[in-house]
Design a protein around this motif. Structure first.
Motif, PDB file in Angstrom:
ATOM      1  N   GLU A  79      72.188  59.973 108.564  1.00 48.54           N
ATOM      2  CA  GLU A  79      72.373  59.294 107.472  1.00 48.54           C
ATOM      3  C   GLU A  79      73.414  59.238 106.607  1.00 48.54           C
ATOM      4  O   GLU A  79      73.961  60.413 106.208  1.00 48.54           O
ATOM      5  N   TRP A  87      65.770  52.988 110.061  1.00 43.78           N
ATOM      6  CA  TRP A  87      64.828  53.671 108.864  1.00 43.78           C
ATOM      7  C   TRP A  87      63.541  53.577 109.519  1.00 43.78           C
ATOM      8  O   TRP A  87      62.607  54.417 109.165  1.00 43.78           O
ATOM      9  N   ARG A 322      62.025  56.786 107.918  1.00 42.67           N
ATOM     10  CA  ARG A 322      62.993  57.482 107.127  1.00 42.67           C
ATOM     11  C   ARG A 322      62.098  57.782 105.617  1.00 42.67           C
ATOM     12  O   ARG A 322      62.251  58.580 105.149  1.00 42.67           O
ATOM     13  N   GLU A 323      61.331  56.778 105.376  1.00 41.91           N
ATOM     14  CA  GLU A 323      60.652  56.690 103.884  1.00 41.91           C
ATOM     15  C   GLU A 323      59.647  58.128 104.057  1.00 41.91           C
ATOM     16  O   GLU A 323      59.716  58.719 103.021  1.00 41.91           O
ATOM     17  N   ARG A 326      62.086  61.203 104.080  1.00 40.63           N
ATOM     18  CA  ARG A 326      62.321  61.372 102.258  1.00 40.63           C
ATOM     19  C   ARG A 326      61.179  61.709 101.437  1.00 40.63           C
ATOM     20  O   ARG A 326      61.591  62.631 100.827  1.00 40.63           O
ATOM     21  N   HIS A 327      60.138  61.495 101.888  1.00 40.03           N
ATOM     22  CA  HIS A 327      58.992  61.688 100.814  1.00 40.03           C
ATOM     23  C   HIS A 327      58.550  63.309 101.082  1.00 40.03           C
ATOM     24  O   HIS A 327      58.399  63.884 100.172  1.00 40.03           O
ATOM     25  N   HIS A 329      60.605  65.384 102.353  1.00 42.28           N
ATOM     26  CA  HIS A 329      61.825  66.108 101.657  1.00 42.28           C
ATOM     27  C   HIS A 329      61.766  66.612 100.409  1.00 42.28           C
ATOM     28  O   HIS A 329      61.896  67.452  99.660  1.00 42.28           O
ATOM     29  N   ASP A 330      61.420  65.405  99.541  1.00 37.15           N
ATOM     30  CA  ASP A 330      61.220  65.130  98.103  1.00 37.15           C
ATOM     31  C   ASP A 330      60.126  66.421  97.823  1.00 37.15           C
ATOM     32  O   ASP A 330      60.008  66.864  96.642  1.00 37.15           O
TER      33      ASP A 330
END
Length: 347
Positions: A79, A87, A322-323, A326-327, A329-330
């Motif tokens: 990324e 994505w 990817r969402e 990311r979710h 990872h958050d």
């Protein structure tokens, strides 16, 4: 308050698998030997993407499945603002799908063919951005192996993004890269050793960048090498050719190269997809239903062999979101901050 709430996209469900049905197909923008690209909009977020879809049967018949899987494996770990980022990836009975960043500025080959003359300052900006992208790839042990104007896309703000990781490879300490891969006019001299295969490294991408920069400035390449030029001829060119640098170029640019709002695409792609294409996307559901009936009738050995490979492809395909990454990872960051909250308060 009520109006604002109703206009929001539904919240992301991390348990839901993204599929073809989550996108609206807007228009076709390009095609390759077994893959095509169209502009899509995700139904929940309304975000626009480019969707590349590859026919499974053609991939199996042309022995390209391994390359597709390798590209997916590489792209899901990358990324960067100057790459075309992956994505989502998913599949159905017919096709494999890759949903990536949508860049509406066209590729640099398109602009060269439109007789665009890039100013030196513009090319310097391109080089800086591409250097950052290649440096990032090197930090991830990736050699792209096909840097050329065709694989560099512009966004609407004029920034460049590297695309097409179909022949990219990962460099490890254990395995030396010796395979000849790429587009001949942009390939580095060390890739053409005719006597014995020699290993090469990240420098081949920097060489390709130099050839690309020269071509953007002068609208032609520094060496007269074509795709059908033999390996021996290419070796001779590198030994004997003298590269010309126009007097108008700044000394900084010459030194560097020596070291190494509209949709810009062919509109015939749209016509071909909607009118001439034998398997258009918008008729996929009906086609798959018919295919299921036809498959049960065909029991030939060739069909069974193909079916076996298609089943293996179905099983091994890499699904990516990817969402969701990311979710996740958050969530990890939130938990980490919560656990270390006392220390942050003390500070």
């Amino acid at each position: 308050m009520g109006a604002n709430t109703s206009s929001k996209s539904p919240p992301f469900d991390e348990n839901e698998d993204v599929t073809f049905d989550h996108f609206e197909i807007l228009r076709a923008i390009g095609k390759g030997s077994f893959g095509k690209v169209c502009v899509v909009q995700k139904n929940d977020t309304k975000k626009m993407y480019a969707m590349k879809y590859m026919n499974k049967q053609k991939c199996v018949e042309r022995n390209e499945v391994r390359n597709v899987f390798k590209e997916l494996q590489i792209m899901q770990g990358l990324e960067h603002p100057f790459l075309v980022n992956l994505w989502y990836s998913f599949q159905d009975e017919e096709d494999m799908f890759m949903v990536v960043d949508l860049l509406l500025g066209g590729d640099l080959r398109y602009h060269l063919q439109q007789n665009v003359r890039f100013q030196e300052g513009t090319v310097k900006l391109f080089i800086c951005e591409l250097v950052l992208a290649l440096d990032y790839l090197q930090s991830r042990h990736i050699i792209h192996r096909d840097i050329k104007p065709d694989n560099i896309l512009l966004d609407e703000h004029g920034h460049v993004h590297i695309t097409d990781f179909n022949i990219a490879t990962m460099l490890t300490k254990e395995i030396q890269v010796t395979t000849i891969a790429g587009t001949k006019p942009y390939m580095a001299p060390e890739m053409f050793n005719s006597t014995k295969p020699t290993g090469y490294s990240f420098a081949v991408d920097w060489w390709s960048l130099g050839i690309t920069a020269y071509e953007l400035l002068r609208t032609r390449r520094p060496y007269h090498i074509r795709s059908n030029t033999s390996t021996n001829e290419i070796a001779h060119v590198f030994k004997t050719a003298t590269v010309m640098y126009p007097a108008a170029w700044s000394t900084d640019m010459v030194s560097l190269i020596k070291k190494k709002g509209r949709l810009n695409c062919d509109p015939t792609f749209e016509l071909e997809e909607m009118i001439l294409e034998s398997k258009p996307l918008h008729k996929k559901k009906k086609r798959l239903a018919k295919k299921e009936k036809d498959t049960s009738k065909n029991n030939s050995s060739q069909a069974c062999h193909l079916q076996k490979h298609l089943e293996m492809l179905q099983r091994d395909f890499i699904v990516f979101n990817r969402e969701k990454v990311r979710h996740h990872h958050d969530d990890i960051q939130t938990i980490t901050l919560a656990k270390s909250g006392g220390a942050y308060k003390d500070n």
